[in-house]
Design an enzyme around this catalytic site. Structure first.
Site, mmCIF file in Angstrom:
data_model
loop_
_atom_site.group_PDB
_atom_site.id
_atom_site.type_symbol
_atom_site.label_atom_id
_atom_site.label_comp_id
_atom_site.label_asym_id
_atom_site.label_seq_id
_atom_site.Cartn_x
_atom_site.Cartn_y
_atom_site.Cartn_z
ATOM 1 N N SER A 182 63.011 -6.637 71.223
ATOM 2 C CA SER A 182 63.973 -6.211 72.243
ATOM 3 C C SER A 182 65.387 -6.731 72.036
ATOM 4 O O SER A 182 66.327 -6.185 72.610
ATOM 5 C CB SER A 182 63.468 -6.615 73.625
ATOM 6 O OG SER A 182 63.279 -8.008 73.685
ATOM 7 N N HIS A 210 58.851 -1.509 74.123
ATOM 8 C CA HIS A 210 60.085 -0.776 73.804
ATOM 9 C C HIS A 210 59.844 0.388 72.836
ATOM 10 O O HIS A 210 60.801 0.999 72.365
ATOM 11 C CB HIS A 210 61.134 -1.731 73.229
ATOM 12 C CG HIS A 210 61.677 -2.680 74.242
ATOM 13 N ND1 HIS A 210 62.725 -2.357 75.081
ATOM 14 C CD2 HIS A 210 61.295 -3.935 74.585
ATOM 15 C CE1 HIS A 210 62.969 -3.378 75.894
ATOM 16 N NE2 HIS A 210 62.118 -4.347 75.602
ATOM 17 N N LYS A 241 59.930 0.479 81.412
ATOM 18 C CA LYS A 241 61.063 0.768 80.522
ATOM 19 C C LYS A 241 61.243 2.281 80.447
ATOM 20 O O LYS A 241 61.732 2.880 81.395
ATOM 21 C CB LYS A 241 60.839 0.084 79.184
ATOM 22 C CG LYS A 241 60.636 -1.428 79.423
ATOM 23 C CD LYS A 241 60.700 -2.265 78.228
ATOM 24 C CE LYS A 241 60.241 -3.680 78.490
ATOM 25 N NZ LYS A 241 60.960 -4.421 79.519
#
Ligand code: PMP
Length: 393
Positions: A182, A210, A241
């Site tokens: 990240s 992610h 996310k």
């Protein structure tokens, strides 16, 4: 000691954090997450959110959550092993499994919780976890909670990983890596990790926080990106996310998921995901399954911004994904850069030690499909202006 004195350490430590520049000044948003947010009455271009696809305030997803509240209320009642599972949780878990191309998935309340649920269920005292040095805090905490021995290998370095395995560490062996890291936006070398794992009979686990909604066909994640279906034992996901909601999941074989359901303490002692989160996540996955339009837009935007920022003379490090670190180096300079961007209506966080090594401070620009080309041009103009003012370009 007076009753107040025993709490004096709190004041002292808060002041220390401020002195060291580590005090977190958390901004208040006066409205929803989106390409633009409102802070202190000011409209700011948002480069701080993991809302990769703009789902956090997507009308269809919001509607799905409202409808589910009308039908099911808001809360799950208690832990699933006692209060039962709502059928909406089953619907989500079936859809997740189908989307990821695995046999089964289990939803929990966050990505952090997914790591705390899975790792200590799978390994314990006398076993060995082999972990990338840059893995997320929730992997580190889940590993510590398991009481297994933790061996750390150099970031994305399969030779370093293999050198740990060659020493034949004791017990069950579990290799854990983030899928996309990240802070740098680089991708784990998953095919090579899987190869090495096979050689040494180690289990493999990837945290795809992610990668979901970003990598693979229609955002199916890192396993799909590398076409490694059936080769990775445990996948961890988060709904907070790209999916724009909140929650987490563990995915893998039906037997593995049943094992986690039976053995995981957070699953047994903590209540299920709320109804609106469950319904919203289900809708987000349906949208993704039907079309890759937003994922394509996300990558177009990321490529456009990265190209522009490099042309201005900035360095974006190792990034291979929409996470775009704009390298500054010095932590103070990065903070100043972020403050000046803020004055120019850009909300972009400076990231320094301990999140990244000393001397590698940066502005982390999180690109989203919700941004328009005009938004990105506006940002490039402001990065150029501030970069020149601070003599960085
Ligand atoms: N794993 C990784 C790799 C993450 O980046 C994050 C979020 N920062 C999490 C887990 C935690 O996810 P959540 O916010 O859903 O708890």
């Amino acid at each position: 000691m007076s009753s107040q004195e025993k709490l004096n350490f709190i004041q002292t430590e808060l002041e220390e954090l401020k002195e060291k520049g580590l005090y977190k000044d958390i901004k208040t948003l006066e409205g929803p997450q989106g390409a633009w947010v409102q802070i202190k009455g000011k409209k700011m271009l948002n480069f701080c959110s993991n809302n990769y696809l703009g789902f956090a305030n997507h009308s269809q997803i919001v509607e799905a959550a409202k409808k589910a509240i009308d039908e099911y209320g808001v809360g799950p009642g208690a832990v699933r092993t006692i209060a039962g599972t709502m059928d909406i949780h089953h619907q989500l878990e079936r859809k997740l499994a189908e989307f990821k191309g695995v046999e089964a998935a289990l939803s929990v309340q966050s990505g952090f919780k997914a790591n705390l649920s899975a790792i200590p269920a799978l390994v314990g005292k006398g076993d060995t976890i082999i972990s990338d040095e840059l893995n997320h805090a929730s992997i580190i905490d889940g590993s510590r909670l398991s009481r297994a021995d933790i061996k750390v290998y150099s970031h994305n370095d399969v030779d370093s990983l293999e050198s740990v395995l060659k020493e034949n560490p004791p017990g069950k062996k579990l290799i854990i890596t983030d899928g996309v890291f990240s802070m740098d936006g680089d991708i784990a070398p998953l095919p090579e990790i899987v190869e090495v794992a096979k050689k040494y009979d180690a289990m493999t686990m990837v945290d795809d926080a992610h990668g979901e909604g970003v990598l693979g066909r229609s955002g199916r994640g890192i396993v799909d990106h590398f076409n490694l279906h059936g080769e990775v034992d445990i996948e961890i996901g988060t709904f907070s996310k790209a999916l724009g909601v909140m929650g987490g999941c563990i995915a893998g074989s039906a037997q593995l998921i049943e094992y986690i359901r039976q053995k995981s303490r957070p699953f047994t002692f903590s209540s299920a995901l709320t109804v609106p989160d469950t319904a919203a996540t289900l809708e987000a996955i349906k949208i993704l399954s039907d079309s890759d339009e937003l994922v394509t837009k996300l990558w177009d935007n990321a490529d456009y911004f990265k190209k522009g920022i490099k042309e201005l003379g900035f360095d974006t490090g190792e990034s291979e994904t929409p996470i775009t670190p704009v390298m500054i180096g010095d932590a103070k300079a990065a903070s100043e850069f972020s403050e000046k961007l803020f004055e120019e209506n850009i909300f972009a966080q400076a990231i320094g030690f301990p999140l990244v090594p000393h001397g590698k401070a940066r502005i982390r620009a999180m690109i989203s499909a919700a941004h328009s080309k005009e938004d990105l041009d506006f940002a490039l103009e402001k990065f150029s202006k501030v970069g020149k003012e601070l003599n960085l370009i």
